[in-house]
Motif scaffolding. Structure first.
Motif, PDB file in Angstrom:
ATOM      1  N   LEU A 163     -27.664  14.207  31.250  1.00 47.33           N
ATOM      2  CA  LEU A 163     -28.567  13.273  31.919  1.00 47.33           C
ATOM      3  C   LEU A 163     -29.254  13.918  33.123  1.00 47.33           C
ATOM      4  CD1 LEU A 163     -26.418  10.012  31.726  1.00 47.33           C
ATOM      5  CD2 LEU A 163     -28.411  10.644  30.335  1.00 47.33           C
ATOM      6  N   ILE A 164     -28.494  14.678  33.902  1.00 48.67           N
ATOM      7  CA  ILE A 164     -29.104  15.370  35.045  1.00 48.67           C
ATOM      8  C   ILE A 164     -30.074  16.438  34.555  1.00 48.67           C
ATOM      9  CG2 ILE A 164     -28.651  16.803  37.060  1.00 48.67           C
ATOM     10  CD1 ILE A 164     -25.951  15.387  37.318  1.00 48.67           C
ATOM     11  N   TRP A 167     -33.346  14.811  33.499  1.00 42.96           N
ATOM     12  CA  TRP A 167     -34.150  14.425  34.670  1.00 42.96           C
ATOM     13  C   TRP A 167     -34.831  15.652  35.267  1.00 42.96           C
ATOM     14  CZ3 TRP A 167     -34.473  15.681  39.792  1.00 42.96           C
ATOM     15  CH2 TRP A 167     -35.254  14.830  40.595  1.00 42.96           C
ATOM     16  N   ASN A 171     -38.887  16.608  35.678  1.00 39.35           N
ATOM     17  CA  ASN A 171     -39.318  16.334  37.052  1.00 39.35           C
ATOM     18  C   ASN A 171     -39.347  17.567  37.954  1.00 39.35           C
ATOM     19  OD1 ASN A 171     -39.482  13.164  37.395  1.00 39.35           O
ATOM     20  ND2 ASN A 171     -37.669  13.579  36.139  1.00 39.35           N
TER      21      ASN A 171
END
Length: 217
Positions: A163-164, A167, A171
């Motif tokens: 998940l990190i 992201w 981004n």
């Protein structure tokens, strides 16, 4: 005659495990990132992709030249890298190259998590594959509970990793993603390994002190 057997066996020292694992971690996790990013910075996306693929196949060729066996998983990794590189080259997007393994990490995390309610902890299966563990030891209830908890731990580690990473991938710049993700994987993985090893040693000390069922002959 009464004969009592014990569940005891000797776990390799932590320093030995680290010495065994560190070269493989550098080869499989650190070096590919460094090689891809250096080639990407100097030669662009296609140069980075070629360098990444060459690193994997070079590792296979090196093992053959040294007369060492090549694990089947390494061939699968080479095939996976090749497909990812081709897709990234066709689309012109480095995101495509890193998206697939990140999604794969999510799948691995889900597999670890699903094994817990099923009562067949994946961590136990992997441990048995890597270390020759006595059957009586593996069937001990305290050992099974330990592997259930460790499977849950590793599922959370893989979920956090994925998940990190997702992201950051969408981004952050490519350079920031590569180095931040590598650092994150290293820290999370090292912490989970330390907890796993220390917990296993604690269980091992407890179970090894218990005599198995006596046999009368």
């Amino acid at each position: 005659m009464n004969r009592s057997t014990h569940h005891g066996f000797e776990l390799p020292r932590l320093t030995s495990l680290i010495r065994h694992a560190l070269p493989r971690f550098i080869e499989g996790a650190v070096a590919p990132v460094a090689i891809f990013y250096a080639a990407f910075a100097l030669l662009g996306l296609n140069g980075g992709l070629v360098a990444a693929v060459a690193w994997v196949y070079g590792g296979i060729a090196w093992r053959y030249w040294r007369g060492h066996g090549v694990p089947a998983l390494m061939f699968l990794a080479a095939a996976g890298v090749t497909v990812r590189a081709v897709l990234a080259a066709v689309t012109g997007s480095p995101v495509v190259y890193f998206l697939q393994p990140t999604l794969g990490t999510l799948v691995v995390g889900a597999t670890f998590l699903a094994s817990v309610p099923l009562g067949r902890p994946l961590a136990q299966k992997l441990a048995a594959d890597m270390v020759p563990l006595p059957e009586a030891f593996m069937k001990h209830e305290r050992v099974r509970q330990f592997f259930l908890r460790i499977s849950l731990l590793w599922s959370m580690v893989f979920f956090a990793n994925a998940l990190i990473s997702l992201w950051m991938l969408f981004n952050e710049s490519l350079g920031a993603f590569l180095w931040m993700r590598t650092s994150m994987v290293t820290v999370l993985g090292a912490a989970a390994v330390a907890v796993s090893i220390l917990g296993f040693k604690r269980v091992l000390r407890h179970v090894s002190g218990e005599p198995a069922t006596g046999v009368t002959g």
